[in-house]
Design a protein around this motif. Structure first.
Motif, PDB file in Angstrom:
ATOM      1  N   GLN A 260       0.899  -1.270   0.108  1.00 28.36           N
ATOM      2  CA  GLN A 260       0.118  -0.076   0.027  1.00 28.36           C
ATOM      3  C   GLN A 260       0.805   1.234   0.150  1.00 28.36           C
ATOM      4  O   GLN A 260       0.656   2.318  -0.833  1.00 28.36           O
ATOM      5  CB  GLN A 260      -0.937   0.194   1.278  1.00 28.36           C
ATOM      6  N   LEU A 261       1.894   1.240   1.073  1.00 27.51           N
ATOM      7  CA  LEU A 261       2.671   2.599   1.039  1.00 27.51           C
ATOM      8  C   LEU A 261       3.536   2.501  -0.232  1.00 27.51           C
ATOM      9  O   LEU A 261       3.770   3.848  -0.713  1.00 27.51           O
ATOM     10  CB  LEU A 261       3.472   2.310   2.374  1.00 27.51           C
ATOM     11  N   ALA A 262       4.013   1.743  -0.842  1.00 23.11           N
ATOM     12  CA  ALA A 262       4.761   1.600  -2.074  1.00 23.11           C
ATOM     13  C   ALA A 262       4.105   2.331  -3.044  1.00 23.11           C
ATOM     14  O   ALA A 262       4.575   3.078  -3.841  1.00 23.11           O
ATOM     15  CB  ALA A 262       5.401   0.076  -2.264  1.00 23.11           C
ATOM     16  N   ARG A 263       2.985   1.630  -3.371  1.00 23.43           N
ATOM     17  CA  ARG A 263       1.830   2.078  -4.446  1.00 23.43           C
ATOM     18  C   ARG A 263       1.565   3.676  -4.096  1.00 23.43           C
ATOM     19  O   ARG A 263       1.699   4.503  -5.126  1.00 23.43           O
ATOM     20  CB  ARG A 263       0.527   1.481  -4.445  1.00 23.43           C
ATOM     21  N   LEU A 264       1.313   4.015  -2.939  1.00 18.93           N
ATOM     22  CA  LEU A 264       0.979   5.555  -2.615  1.00 18.93           C
ATOM     23  C   LEU A 264       2.367   6.272  -2.929  1.00 18.93           C
ATOM     24  O   LEU A 264       2.129   7.414  -3.566  1.00 18.93           O
ATOM     25  CB  LEU A 264       0.986   5.697  -1.190  1.00 18.93           C
ATOM     26  N   LEU A 265       3.631   6.064  -2.406  1.00 21.60           N
ATOM     27  CA  LEU A 265       4.780   6.593  -2.643  1.00 21.60           C
ATOM     28  C   LEU A 265       5.003   7.048  -4.081  1.00 21.60           C
ATOM     29  O   LEU A 265       5.299   7.863  -4.641  1.00 21.60           O
ATOM     30  CB  LEU A 265       6.017   6.284  -2.021  1.00 21.60           C
ATOM     31  N   ALA A 266       4.810   5.845  -4.891  1.00 19.84           N
ATOM     32  CA  ALA A 266       5.057   5.876  -6.386  1.00 19.84           C
ATOM     33  C   ALA A 266       4.253   6.952  -7.313  1.00 19.84           C
ATOM     34  O   ALA A 266       4.682   7.310  -8.130  1.00 19.84           O
ATOM     35  CB  ALA A 266       4.960   4.356  -6.995  1.00 19.84           C
ATOM     36  N   THR A 267       3.025   7.201  -6.464  1.00 22.06           N
ATOM     37  CA  THR A 267       2.130   8.286  -7.181  1.00 22.06           C
ATOM     38  C   THR A 267       2.954   9.788  -7.176  1.00 22.06           C
ATOM     39  O   THR A 267       2.266  10.622  -7.699  1.00 22.06           O
ATOM     40  CB  THR A 267       0.758   8.338  -6.752  1.00 22.06           C
ATOM     41  N   MET A 268       3.809   9.866  -6.374  1.00 13.18           N
ATOM     42  CA  MET A 268       4.161  11.200  -6.056  1.00 13.18           C
ATOM     43  C   MET A 268       5.109  11.941  -7.091  1.00 13.18           C
ATOM     44  O   MET A 268       5.555  12.961  -6.911  1.00 13.18           O
ATOM     45  CB  MET A 268       4.632  11.400  -4.604  1.00 13.18           C
ATOM     46  N   LYS A 269       6.106  10.769  -7.738  1.00 11.97           N
ATOM     47  CA  LYS A 269       6.857  11.210  -8.396  1.00 11.97           C
ATOM     48  C   LYS A 269       6.842  10.615  -9.782  1.00 11.97           C
ATOM     49  O   LYS A 269       6.573   9.337  -9.850  1.00 11.97           O
ATOM     50  CB  LYS A 269       8.457  11.067  -7.828  1.00 11.97           C
ATOM     51  N   ASP A 270       7.420  11.249 -10.957  1.00 11.43           N
ATOM     52  CA  ASP A 270       7.628  10.169 -12.091  1.00 11.43           C
ATOM     53  C   ASP A 270       8.892   9.596 -12.129  1.00 11.43           C
ATOM     54  O   ASP A 270       9.686   9.600 -11.056  1.00 11.43           O
ATOM     55  CB  ASP A 270       7.409  11.574 -13.293  1.00 11.43           C
ATOM     56  N   SER A 271       8.861   8.869 -13.454  1.00 16.29           N
ATOM     57  CA  SER A 271      10.114   7.848 -13.268  1.00 16.29           C
ATOM     58  C   SER A 271      11.642   8.597 -13.331  1.00 16.29           C
ATOM     59  O   SER A 271      12.636   8.072 -13.434  1.00 16.29           O
ATOM     60  CB  SER A 271      10.007   7.109 -14.663  1.00 16.29           C
ATOM     61  N   GLU A 272      11.526  10.112 -13.594  1.00 12.24           N
ATOM     62  CA  GLU A 272      12.674  10.921 -13.755  1.00 12.24           C
ATOM     63  C   GLU A 272      12.872  11.819 -12.435  1.00 12.24           C
ATOM     64  O   GLU A 272      13.680  12.574 -12.560  1.00 12.24           O
ATOM     65  CB  GLU A 272      12.696  11.736 -14.906  1.00 12.24           C
ATOM     66  N   GLY A 273      12.175  11.383 -11.406  1.00 11.84           N
ATOM     67  CA  GLY A 273      12.482  11.986 -10.470  1.00 11.84           C
ATOM     68  C   GLY A 273      11.546  13.412  -9.868  1.00 11.84           C
ATOM     69  O   GLY A 273      11.701  13.838  -8.879  1.00 11.84           O
ATOM     70  N   ARG A 274      10.728  13.843 -10.797  1.00 11.38           N
ATOM     71  CA  ARG A 274      10.114  15.001 -10.709  1.00 11.38           C
ATOM     72  C   ARG A 274       8.801  14.949  -9.932  1.00 11.38           C
ATOM     73  O   ARG A 274       7.937  13.811 -10.175  1.00 11.38           O
ATOM     74  CB  ARG A 274       9.708  15.665 -12.129  1.00 11.38           C
ATOM     75  N   VAL A 275       8.497  15.522  -9.051  1.00 13.64           N
ATOM     76  CA  VAL A 275       7.299  15.498  -8.152  1.00 13.64           C
ATOM     77  C   VAL A 275       6.143  15.753  -9.205  1.00 13.64           C
ATOM     78  O   VAL A 275       6.045  16.712 -10.006  1.00 13.64           O
ATOM     79  CB  VAL A 275       7.196  16.605  -7.048  1.00 13.64           C
ATOM     80  N   THR A 276       5.158  14.788  -9.018  1.00 17.55           N
ATOM     81  CA  THR A 276       4.014  14.913  -9.967  1.00 17.55           C
ATOM     82  C   THR A 276       2.720  15.695  -9.177  1.00 17.55           C
ATOM     83  O   THR A 276       1.804  15.691  -9.848  1.00 17.55           O
ATOM     84  CB  THR A 276       3.409  13.516 -10.311  1.00 17.55           C
ATOM     85  N   ILE A 277       2.714  16.114  -8.076  1.00 10.26           N
ATOM     86  CA  ILE A 277       1.751  16.635  -7.473  1.00 10.26           C
ATOM     87  C   ILE A 277       1.409  18.039  -7.884  1.00 10.26           C
ATOM     88  O   ILE A 277       2.465  18.833  -7.813  1.00 10.26           O
ATOM     89  CB  ILE A 277       2.126  16.775  -5.715  1.00 10.26           C
ATOM     90  N   PRO A 278       0.374  18.212  -8.273  1.00 13.93           N
ATOM     91  CA  PRO A 278       0.062  19.780  -8.927  1.00 13.93           C
ATOM     92  C   PRO A 278       0.356  20.897  -7.939  1.00 13.93           C
ATOM     93  O   PRO A 278       0.020  20.838  -6.759  1.00 13.93           O
ATOM     94  CB  PRO A 278      -1.370  19.536  -9.204  1.00 13.93           C
ATOM     95  N   GLY A 279       1.010  21.700  -8.540  1.00 13.56           N
ATOM     96  CA  GLY A 279       1.440  23.020  -7.996  1.00 13.56           C
ATOM     97  C   GLY A 279       2.686  23.053  -6.857  1.00 13.56           C
ATOM     98  O   GLY A 279       3.158  24.061  -6.255  1.00 13.56           O
ATOM     99  N   TYR A 280       3.222  21.679  -6.877  1.00 13.46           N
ATOM    100  CA  TYR A 280       4.342  21.616  -5.997  1.00 13.46           C
ATOM    101  C   TYR A 280       5.580  22.647  -6.336  1.00 13.46           C
ATOM    102  O   TYR A 280       6.295  22.936  -5.501  1.00 13.46           O
ATOM    103  CB  TYR A 280       5.000  20.284  -6.091  1.00 13.46           C
ATOM    104  N   TYR A 281       5.783  22.857  -7.603  1.00  9.02           N
ATOM    105  CA  TYR A 281       6.790  23.867  -8.021  1.00  9.02           C
ATOM    106  C   TYR A 281       6.446  25.048  -8.333  1.00  9.02           C
ATOM    107  O   TYR A 281       7.207  26.065  -8.856  1.00  9.02           O
ATOM    108  CB  TYR A 281       7.493  23.313  -9.290  1.00  9.02           C
ATOM    109  N   ASP A 282       5.247  25.454  -8.038  1.00 10.77           N
ATOM    110  CA  ASP A 282       4.587  26.749  -8.378  1.00 10.77           C
ATOM    111  C   ASP A 282       5.595  27.960  -7.816  1.00 10.77           C
ATOM    112  O   ASP A 282       6.046  28.008  -6.741  1.00 10.77           O
ATOM    113  CB  ASP A 282       3.226  27.048  -7.846  1.00 10.77           C
ATOM    114  N   GLY A 283       5.440  29.062  -8.658  1.00 11.43           N
ATOM    115  CA  GLY A 283       6.258  30.173  -8.218  1.00 11.43           C
ATOM    116  C   GLY A 283       7.779  30.482  -8.686  1.00 11.43           C
ATOM    117  O   GLY A 283       8.414  31.611  -8.331  1.00 11.43           O
ATOM    118  N   ILE A 284       8.303  29.259  -9.237  1.00 13.26           N
ATOM    119  CA  ILE A 284       9.844  29.425  -9.254  1.00 13.26           C
ATOM    120  C   ILE A 284      10.057  29.716 -10.967  1.00 13.26           C
ATOM    121  O   ILE A 284       9.360  28.838 -11.558  1.00 13.26           O
ATOM    122  CB  ILE A 284      10.428  28.060  -9.053  1.00 13.26           C
ATOM    123  N   SER A 285      10.855  30.566 -10.899  1.00 18.65           N
ATOM    124  CA  SER A 285      11.200  31.002 -12.272  1.00 18.65           C
ATOM    125  C   SER A 285      12.827  31.415 -12.290  1.00 18.65           C
ATOM    126  O   SER A 285      13.239  32.045 -11.613  1.00 18.65           O
ATOM    127  CB  SER A 285      10.402  32.185 -12.973  1.00 18.65           C
TER     128      SER A 285
END
Length: 498
Positions: A260-285
């Motif tokens: 359960q935990l492994a599946r949950l954690l796997a939804t948080m990042k893509d295969s190249e290490g980027r966080v997939t949670i919407p808005g996580y990187y907002d405001g950075i330019s």
């Protein structure tokens, strides 16, 4: 005649440099003795008696140099404050360091007692222990001192004290008011600091803040860091059967919390290490001028990969310094059931992931934690802040307990700040090398309370060798870095701002 004059100037420079070198080496010898004395006082951040013993030593040592000292009480362990007499006509420099250290496991160290400093010389791929009796007037700057907090952060405190000694010996005037604040809980997150800075705001007021902590850039060139990431934490726990169950009897039937935990954690990042949670990187330019500064740092992505032994880096940024400009989501620990010699054929009762979220100034720690929790809810989990009851276990298919840590904010000072330019130019003129300017470092120093409350710019001026093993067994400082720190602080403390 012109040729003779040039030779005269060159001879004068070499002679002056030689004299300075002799003076510094003499001071380094005294610094070594003082550091050994300081290291001999255990400083485990978890032991209040250790902190009190260190404060007594600091009061004596700073008092001998003419500082007025005070112990600043907080809601937990006290801070140590020292200041030279203030003159209203001078700008004020506030210097932050810490004197507590990580706990030690002596069995992991290559010496009997981590609080008894050992002298070692390089030998092959390692080091050999040598007697302090072998130190001579011509100190070998490649030799190292091994002991807890030699580099993090008692070494820089001793460098500062000996820079003050050298200034007094040479009759150099200090064009600043000097205030020093020393933290005794940095290694356990400096929780009392925000309230303490607010409480002692008037005493701590300054024009700029210098943090003498951390390792210099791996090039070992003079380094100035203009910011550091903040941090917050989350602990996630998923649940299976109320007690571990035989995997033959209940495997394929009782829900496995590890999966359960492994599946949950796997939804948080893509295969190249980027966080997939919407808005996580907002405001950075990152504009062209920022990218230019980041690329000016003499890093080698290839060398980093070789040192850490991985083939491909994650793709949050296109190179190392760029990656540090974004908040991170890191699994710092993961556990379920038993592993290794104690492994058992069971369905575990729970699984836990410890996460840390490194923050940048554009990201708010509480907001990022909420984004993660919202994401968990969207994956079908019922979030609790406690261990579930029987009724809760029977009511929800997927339960996760979320424990939130405190937020320590990030900070970043503009690279065109006049005090930063002064520090950078001073180091360049002193050592004749280009200064490595780092926009933000990956680690966290609890400086945001000073910036938020005192409204002053802050700069990290790291003094120690990058391979110092801080927080780990066999922590060490290169003697040449003791010399560097004394010279760097001497120059910063004695130079006039233009």
């Amino acid at each position: 005649m012109k040729k003779f004059f040039c030779l005269f100037v060159l001879f004068s420079f070499i002679n002056s440099y030689s004299q300075d070198s002799i003076a510094v080496k003499s001071q380094v010898a005294k610094a070594i003795d003082e550091l050994r004395e300081f290291i001999a006082i255990p400083n485990d951040a978890l032991n209040a008696d250790d902190i009190d013993d260190n404060i007594l030593w600091l009061k004596r040592k700073f008092g001998e140099r003419g500082f007025n000292t005070a112990v600043l009480e907080t809601e937990n362990l006290p801070l140590f404050f020292a200041a030279l007499p203030v003159e209203d006509s001078k700008p004020t420099m506030l210097i932050y360091m810490h004197f507590d250290g990580q706990a030690v496991d002596p069995s992991k160290w290559d010496q009997p007692n981590p609080y008894q400093t050992v002298l070692k010389a390089p030998e092959g791929d390692g080091f050999k222990t040598i007697s302090f009796d072998e130190l001579s007037d011509d100190i070998n700057y490649d030799w190292r001192l091994f002991g807890r907090s030699t580099s993090d952060d008692k070494g820089p405190i001793v460098m500062f004290l000996n820079a003050i000694d050298l200034l007094k010996k040479e009759g150099a005037e200090i064009p600043f008011n000097i205030k020093v604040i020393l933290d005794g809980e940095e290694e356990k997150s400096s929780k009392p600091l925000p309230k303490a800075v607010k409480q002692y705001r008037e005493l701590l007021q300054a024009d700029f803040l210098v943090i003498a902590d951390g390792p210099a850039h791996p090039s070992e060139n003079p380094t100035v860091i203009y910011g550091c990431r903040g941090i917050t934490t989350l602990t996630l726990t998923t649940y299976g059967p109320i007690k571990p169950q035989h995997s033959g009897h209940y495997g394929n039937y009782a829900p496995n919390p590890g999966f359960q935990l492994a599946r949950l954690l796997a939804t948080m990042k893509d295969s190249e290490g980027r966080v997939t949670i919407p808005g996580y990187y907002d405001g950075i330019s990152l504009d062209d001028s920022v990218s230019e500064v980041l690329k000016s740092v003499p890093d080698s992505d290839k060398a980093i990969a070789e040192k850490l032994q991985f083939k491909s880096a994650e793709k949050v940024g296109s190179f190392y310094q760029e990656a540090l400009q974004y908040p991170s989501l890191n699994i710092r620990g993961l556990g379920s059931g038993w592993i290794g010699p104690k492994r058992r054929t069971i369905v575990p009762e729970s699984a836990t992931a410890e996460l840390d979220l490194r923050l940048v100034p554009e990201s708010d720690g509480n907001r990022l934690k909420q984004l993660v929790k919202d994401h968990i809810t969207k994956q079908g989990y019922h979030i609790l802040d406690h261990v579930p009851s029987k009724e809760e276990r029977l009511s929800y298919d997927k339960i996760v307990t979320v424990e939130e840590g405190n937020v320590m904010d990030a900070f970043r000072t503009n690279l065109d700040n006049s005090y930063g330019i002064f520090i950078s130019n001073t180091l360049k003129n002193t050592f004749g090398k280009d200064v490595v300017q780092i926009r933000i470092t990956g680690g966290t120093v609890p400086i945001a309370p000073f910036i938020n409350e005192l409204k002053i710019p802050a700069f990290i001026v790291p003094m120690v060798n990058p391979d110092n093993n801080q927080h780990s067994p066999n922590e060490n400082i290169k003697i040449g870095k003791l010399a560097y720190g004394i010279q760097a602080l001497y120059a910063i403390l004695s130079s006039e701002m233009e």
